[in-house]
Every structure is written in structure tokens, then in C-alpha cells.
Design a protein around this motif. Structure first.
Motif, PDB file in Angstrom:
ATOM      1  N   GLY A  37      57.707 -84.989 -57.294  1.00  0.00           N
ATOM      2  CA  GLY A  37      58.213 -84.389 -58.517  1.00  0.00           C
ATOM      3  C   GLY A  37      58.825 -83.023 -58.370  1.00  0.00           C
ATOM      4  O   GLY A  37      59.204 -82.398 -59.363  1.00  0.00           O
ATOM      5  N   THR A  38      58.931 -82.516 -57.143  1.00  0.00           N
ATOM      6  CA  THR A  38      59.573 -81.224 -56.915  1.00  0.00           C
ATOM      7  C   THR A  38      60.505 -81.340 -55.725  1.00  0.00           C
ATOM      8  O   THR A  38      60.598 -82.382 -55.091  1.00  0.00           O
ATOM      9  CB  THR A  38      58.516 -80.118 -56.678  1.00  0.00           C
ATOM     10  N   GLU A  39      61.225 -80.263 -55.415  1.00  0.00           N
ATOM     11  CA  GLU A  39      62.206 -80.279 -54.338  1.00  0.00           C
ATOM     12  C   GLU A  39      61.705 -79.463 -53.151  1.00  0.00           C
ATOM     13  O   GLU A  39      61.268 -78.323 -53.315  1.00  0.00           O
ATOM     14  CB  GLU A  39      63.537 -79.708 -54.828  1.00  0.00           C
ATOM     15  N   LEU A  40      61.775 -80.047 -51.954  1.00  0.00           N
ATOM     16  CA  LEU A  40      61.362 -79.362 -50.731  1.00  0.00           C
ATOM     17  C   LEU A  40      62.590 -79.054 -49.883  1.00  0.00           C
ATOM     18  O   LEU A  40      63.224 -79.957 -49.333  1.00  0.00           O
ATOM     19  CB  LEU A  40      60.397 -80.231 -49.922  1.00  0.00           C
ATOM     20  N   PRO A  41      62.979 -77.773 -49.744  1.00  0.00           N
ATOM     21  CA  PRO A  41      64.100 -77.421 -48.858  1.00  0.00           C
ATOM     22  C   PRO A  41      63.696 -77.679 -47.403  1.00  0.00           C
ATOM     23  O   PRO A  41      62.659 -77.185 -46.942  1.00  0.00           O
ATOM     24  CB  PRO A  41      64.308 -75.919 -49.114  1.00  0.00           C
ATOM     25  N   LEU A  42      64.491 -78.448 -46.698  1.00  0.00           N
ATOM     26  CA  LEU A  42      64.139 -78.812 -45.326  1.00  0.00           C
ATOM     27  C   LEU A  42      64.059 -77.594 -44.405  1.00  0.00           C
ATOM     28  O   LEU A  42      63.291 -77.588 -43.449  1.00  0.00           O
ATOM     29  CB  LEU A  42      65.149 -79.824 -44.779  1.00  0.00           C
ATOM     30  N   ILE A  43      64.855 -76.560 -44.698  1.00  0.00           N
ATOM     31  CA  ILE A  43      64.815 -75.371 -43.851  1.00  0.00           C
ATOM     32  C   ILE A  43      63.463 -74.673 -43.953  1.00  0.00           C
ATOM     33  O   ILE A  43      62.952 -74.114 -42.972  1.00  0.00           O
ATOM     34  CB  ILE A  43      65.960 -74.389 -44.208  1.00  0.00           C
ATOM     35  N   VAL A  44      62.837 -74.729 -45.131  1.00  0.00           N
ATOM     36  CA  VAL A  44      61.506 -74.140 -45.299  1.00  0.00           C
ATOM     37  C   VAL A  44      60.484 -74.948 -44.501  1.00  0.00           C
ATOM     38  O   VAL A  44      59.623 -74.386 -43.813  1.00  0.00           O
ATOM     39  CB  VAL A  44      61.113 -74.088 -46.790  1.00  0.00           C
ATOM     40  N   ALA A  45      60.599 -76.281 -44.571  1.00  0.00           N
ATOM     41  CA  ALA A  45      59.712 -77.136 -43.780  1.00  0.00           C
ATOM     42  C   ALA A  45      59.881 -76.844 -42.289  1.00  0.00           C
ATOM     43  O   ALA A  45      58.901 -76.804 -41.527  1.00  0.00           O
ATOM     44  CB  ALA A  45      60.007 -78.607 -44.067  1.00  0.00           C
ATOM     45  N   TRP A  46      61.119 -76.632 -41.856  1.00  0.00           N
ATOM     46  CA  TRP A  46      61.414 -76.327 -40.452  1.00  0.00           C
ATOM     47  C   TRP A  46      60.690 -75.054 -40.006  1.00  0.00           C
ATOM     48  O   TRP A  46      60.096 -75.007 -38.922  1.00  0.00           O
ATOM     49  CB  TRP A  46      62.929 -76.171 -40.310  1.00  0.00           C
ATOM     50  N   LEU A  47      60.709 -74.020 -40.846  1.00  0.00           N
ATOM     51  CA  LEU A  47      60.055 -72.756 -40.524  1.00  0.00           C
ATOM     52  C   LEU A  47      58.532 -72.891 -40.541  1.00  0.00           C
ATOM     53  O   LEU A  47      57.842 -72.356 -39.668  1.00  0.00           O
ATOM     54  CB  LEU A  47      60.493 -71.675 -41.510  1.00  0.00           C
ATOM     55  N   VAL A  48      58.010 -73.602 -41.521  1.00  0.00           N
ATOM     56  CA  VAL A  48      56.558 -73.758 -41.637  1.00  0.00           C
ATOM     57  C   VAL A  48      56.006 -74.601 -40.491  1.00  0.00           C
ATOM     58  O   VAL A  48      54.958 -74.279 -39.907  1.00  0.00           O
ATOM     59  CB  VAL A  48      56.186 -74.377 -42.998  1.00  0.00           C
ATOM     60  N   GLY A 305      55.275 -71.198 -52.831  1.00  0.00           N
ATOM     61  CA  GLY A 305      54.630 -70.145 -52.041  1.00  0.00           C
ATOM     62  C   GLY A 305      55.187 -70.059 -50.640  1.00  0.00           C
ATOM     63  O   GLY A 305      55.482 -68.973 -50.130  1.00  0.00           O
ATOM     64  N   PHE A 306      55.349 -71.218 -49.984  1.00  0.00           N
ATOM     65  CA  PHE A 306      55.892 -71.240 -48.634  1.00  0.00           C
ATOM     66  C   PHE A 306      57.331 -70.731 -48.616  1.00  0.00           C
ATOM     67  O   PHE A 306      57.750 -70.016 -47.703  1.00  0.00           O
ATOM     68  CB  PHE A 306      55.842 -72.665 -48.070  1.00  0.00           C
ATOM     69  N   LYS A 307      58.094 -71.126 -49.619  1.00  0.00           N
ATOM     70  CA  LYS A 307      59.497 -70.718 -49.679  1.00  0.00           C
ATOM     71  C   LYS A 307      59.602 -69.201 -49.791  1.00  0.00           C
ATOM     72  O   LYS A 307      60.392 -68.568 -49.083  1.00  0.00           O
ATOM     73  CB  LYS A 307      60.181 -71.383 -50.876  1.00  0.00           C
ATOM     74  N   ARG A 308      58.800 -68.604 -50.677  1.00  0.00           N
ATOM     75  CA  ARG A 308      58.844 -67.158 -50.857  1.00  0.00           C
ATOM     76  C   ARG A 308      58.462 -66.427 -49.567  1.00  0.00           C
ATOM     77  O   ARG A 308      59.122 -65.458 -49.156  1.00  0.00           O
ATOM     78  CB  ARG A 308      57.894 -66.745 -51.986  1.00  0.00           C
TER      79      ARG A 308
END
Length: 512
Positions: A37-48, A305-308
Motif C-alpha cells: 500500500g505504499t511506494e518503496l524507492p529502489l535507490i533507498v532499498a539499495w542503500l539500506v 524513516g529509511f528514506k529520510r
């Protein structure tokens, strides 16, 4: 034609030309996939994911070696005769000044508005993971830095990618690394001019205008904008001409000052509302695992939170190693350990203090923003402080100015190293860049160029893709460097080696 109409025309012309390019680039770099139900930017996943991998690979180095990192910053393991330009503390403050900025003030407010108080918990976790990534990239930055004949140092992904990949994979690695180095230099240069320079000056000027009577006030005119731009340009130009030593001397005073002002203000609000602190922590923990009104529920709060945090501390982007590479040390991993303190300061301390202040003060604007109204992050943060400090907008202006100037200075150094990698280190080349960079400072008070700033954000995160690929391939090198430094620490503590590096006995091998 007035100056206002000229700058407006320039803004519109630039936006009209680059907007289609920027829109496409932003869509590609920040491509998101729907998750619960939300959007996950792949670049954020890449960094995490990189943070998770390096945390596991180096056995929670950010926790196990945190005390050692503090000792290194204090100079306990300094060695006489080490190559470099600045000490560990100066290198750390120079790098921190490039990440601590308006995102810590406004971005966090947006995060806790969209993701709820629970986003704070995930922001802290992401900051802790980013500490491991920062350790890896900075160790490589020092390992493969280039020391010039005049004693100055150049480092960063444009150096460790070609040198490190050539060392590990031979001719093919060298060719691949050179291509990545050129791309890295361009990405750093483009972001630095627009995101690290123009945007910072523009936002600090806007804050100054808001506290001096708005557009009809003292600084609201075109003349005020020009005066502000020329003043900041003069300050930046003078410091930039002095190189990293001058920048480090300034940031080593500015960073503690700006962080101190901001943290003290946060503590005042927290102490006044001290009875609300336990409930605030409960709200943050509950919001992390059982958020209400957040798209995607727990995962939605986690992503926000991860994105910020990922956008704030820049772990994995390859920018910080440029500043850290100038450190005086014979052991690259020593500065890698110092660098892991950077996300801790930026995200775990400063971002968390902002979030906690907002949650505790609970200003009306925060509730309105959570209900869906469009309210700026700076406004929410300022309102939170105003519950206790009605005059806080003036203090906030000082903090924003310090944040902006230190960020402009640090990114000026980053850009200079990228520029010289692309165009050479001649005196004429360096002077050309410094003039260009100071002109962008003046433009920052007059223009917004939001489209180019959006492009700059996308370009910077493109750097994260190529940089982290290099970090994975070169992680074994970092492991060896860490073992080497830990052995030196053991020998130094045991009295087997002196500050000059002399030793009288065979050291015992230490491994992580």
C-alpha cells in the motif's frame, strides 16, 4: 527591465528547457515499486541493503568499535610524520558539515508528518546501518588517495574506484574503474554546484527574508538579494582559496557551533515538556510497529524513516570520502572508524532530536500536516520550538545560515576535487573553478532553478549505484586494512610500538 524580472525570466527559461530531462531522470533514479500500500524507492532499498551487508560483513563494526572511533578522533592513536593535511577531528567536521543541513530541520518534520512518529525509530535504525557503509567507503578513500608533490591530497570514488579495481582485477578492472571515476566526478560536480551550493544559499536567504519582514522587509528587495549573495560569495571564496586546511579550520568551529545551538534549543523544548518525554518515546515505538493513518502501515513508516535517513547522512554516496581522504594517518581504517561517527551525529543525534522535539511539542501545524494539509517542514519545526521559544525563528535563522555556509564550503572542496580530476590540477584550472563556484553562490540568492536542483538530487543518487558496486568488490581490502589498524592499536596499547611507529618486537596478529 528590473532584476526581479530578469531572474524570473532565467528561472522560467531554465525550467522550460530542463524540466523534461529532469522529470525523466527523477523517475528513473527514484523509481518506486508498490509495497503493502505504499511506494518503496529502489535507490533507498539499495542503500539500506548495503548497510545491512556491511554491518554483517564487518561484524557490527559500528557498535564494537564505537569506543575506539572516539579515541581516534581525540588523537590517541595519531602517528608523527603521517601524510595528510588535517587531523581526524577536522576531517570529521568537514565531512559532517556536508551532510548536516536543512534536511535535518525540514526533512525530518516532513518524515514524521507522512510516516508518523514511528518513522523516527526506522530513521535511527537506518542511520546505524549507514555507519557501516560510511566506514567502508572512507577507508577506501584514504587507502587509494593521491598525495601530490605540494603535500595536498585528493581522494574519493574518482580515485579508489580505478585504483582499487585495477589492483584487484587487473587491466579490465582498471578500464572499468576509469569509466566509473569520470562518471563519479561529473555527478559530484553537478550536485555540488546546484544542490550543495545554489540550493543552500537560496534557502538560507529565504529564511533570512522571512524574519526581516518578508518581501517588503529589509532583505526582501533585489538589492538585498544581491548584497546577501555577494557577502556569502566573498566568505566562501576566501575560505575556498585556502584549500582543505582553511575549510577544515572553519568547519571545525562552525559544525560544533551550529550543532550546539540546535541541540541546546531542542533540549530546552524537551526539558520544558519533560513530563511528556516518556509518552513521546512510547508513541515513537508504538508508531514504528503499529502506526495509524500511515499508508502501508508498519512498512510505510519504515520506508519513510529509511528514506529520510538515507537522504540525510549520504552513506554510500561516495561524497564524504573526498573530505576524509585529507586526514593525517598511516592507517586508512583509522579514518574509516572516525567516519562511522558521521551518520551517528547526523541521523541518530540531530535528526532524532528534531523528531523528538516535534513529537513532544506537538504543534498545531504538525497535526494539520498529518491530516493532509500542505505545510513546509521548516514551519513545523519552527512552530515546535515556538511553543517554548517564541523568538526561535531568529535562532533558527542563525542555525540555517551556519548549516548552509558549512555545506557550501564542504561541497566546494568536493567539487574542486571532481573538477581537477576532469580538467587537471593546474593553477588556471583551479582558479576557474573557484570563480565559477562563487558565482553560483551569488546566483543562489537570486534564482531558484528548482528543476536543476531536482536533477542534482537524482545525479547524486546515481553516484550511489556505481559507488556501492565498487564497495562490494573492494570490501576484502577494507577487511585487511581494519585488521592492520587493530594490530597497530594492540601494539601501541601494549607499548610495543611508539607514536613514531618504532617497534622492538614482533607483533601478534589481530583479526576482526
Amino acid at each position: 527591465m528590473s532584476l526581479d524580472s530578469i531572474t524570473k525570466s532565467v528561472d522560467e527559461a531554465v525550467s522550460g528547457f530542463f524540466e523534461p530531462i529532469a522529470s525523466w531522470l527523477v523517475d528513473v533514479v527514484f523509481y518506486s515499486v508498490p509495497v503493502a500500500g505504499t511506494e518503496l524507492p529502489l535507490i533507498v532499498a539499495w542503500l539500506v541493503v548495503a548497510g545491512l551487508v556491511f554491518t554483517a560483513w564487518f561484524g557490527l563494526v559500528q557498535i564494537r568499535k564505537f569506543k575506539l572511533a572516539l579515541a581516534v578522533v581525540r588523537g590517541k592513536y595519531d602517528e608523527k610524520g603521517s601524510t595528510g593535511e588535517v587531523n581526524h577531528f577536522q576531517a570529521l567536521t568537514a565531512a559532517v558539515s556536508g551532510t548536516v543541513g536543512l534536511g535535518n530541520i525540514a526533512g525530518v518534520a516532513v518524515a514524521v508528518s507522512i510516516g508518523g512518529p514511528g518513522a523516527t525509530f526506522w530513521m535511527i535504525l537506518c542511520g546505524l546501518l549507514g555507519m557501516a557503509t560510511k566506514f567502508v567507503e572512507v577507508t577506501l578513500g584514504v587507502k587509494y588517495r593521491e598525495v601530490h608533490a605540494d603535500g595536498t591530497v585528493s581522494g574519493g570514488p574518482m580515485h579508489y574506484l580505478p585504483k582499487g579495481l585495477a589492483e584487484r582485477f587487473g587491466k579490465n578492472g582498471k578500464t572499468f574503474g576509469k569509466i566509473l571515476a569520470v562518471l563519479a566526478s561529473f555527478f559530484v560536480l553537478f550536485f555540488g554546484l546546484f544542490g550543495g551550493n545554489l540550493f543552500q544559499v537560496n534557502q538560507s536567504y529565504a529564511q533570512l527574508v522571512s524574519v526581516t519582514g518578508g518581501e517588503d522587509g529589509l532583505m526582501g528587495s533585489s538589492a538585498g538579494a544581491v548584497f546577501f549573495g555577494l557577502l556569502i560569495a566573498a566568505l566562501v571564496g576566501i575560505v575556498l582559496l585556502g584549500g582543505i586546511r582553511s575549510i577544515a579550520n572553519v568547519t571545525s568551529k562552525l559544525v560544533p557551533a551550529m550543532a550546539g545551538i540546535y541541540i541546546v534549543a531542542c533540549l530546552i523544548v524537551i526539558l520544558v515538556h519533560i513530563s511528556a518525554v516518556p509518552a513521546a518515546f512510547v508513541t515513537i515505538i508504538e508508531g514504528a510497529f503499529n502506526p495509524e493513518g500511515v499508508a502501508g502501515g508498519v512498512l510505510g513508516a519504515l520506508i519513510i524513516g529509511f528514506k529520510r535517513a538515507a537522504f540525510s547522512n549520504e552513506a554510500g554516496l561516495g561524497s564524504a570520502p573526498i573530505a576524509h581522504s585529507a586526514v593525517k594517518t598511516k592507517h586508512p581504517a583509522s579514518e574509516g572508524l572516525v567516519a562511522l561517527l558521521e551518520p551517528f551525529i547526523d541521523t541518530v543525534i540531530i535528526c532524532t532530536m528534531t523528531a523528538l522535539t516535534i513529537v513532544i511539542a506537538n504543534p498545531a501545524s504538525w497535526g494539520e500536516a498529518r491530516a493532509g494539509e500542505s505545510i513546509g517542514g521548516v514551519t513545523i519545526t519552527s512552530d515546535a520550538f515556538a511553543t517554548v521559544l517564541p523568538w526561535f525563528p531568529y535562532i533558527l535563522t542563525v542555525a540555517v545560515m551556519l548549516f548552509a555556509i558549512s555545506t557550501v564550503l564542504t561541497w566546494g572542496y568536493y567539487c574542486l576535487k571532481a573538477w581537477t580530476h576532469l580538467f587537471g590540477r593546474s593553477r588556471a584550472s583551479e582558479l576557474t573553478f573557484k570563480v565559477l563556484y562563487t558565482l553560483f553562490v551569488v546566483a543562489g540568492s537570486l534564482l531558484t532553478l528548482q528543476t536543476l536542483i531536482d536533477m542534482a538530487d537524482a545525479v547524486l543518487f546515481m553516484l550511489a549505484v556505481i559507488n556501492i558496486i565498487g564497495l562490494y568488490l573492494l570490501a576484502p581490502v577494507v577487511k585487511r586494512e581494519l585488521n592492520s589498524f587493530l594490530e597497530y592499536v594492540r601494539a601501541r596499547d601494549a607499548g610495543e610500538v611508539t607514536e613514531d611507529g618504532d617497534t622492538d618486537q614482533e607483533p601478534v596478529k589481530t583479526t576482526v
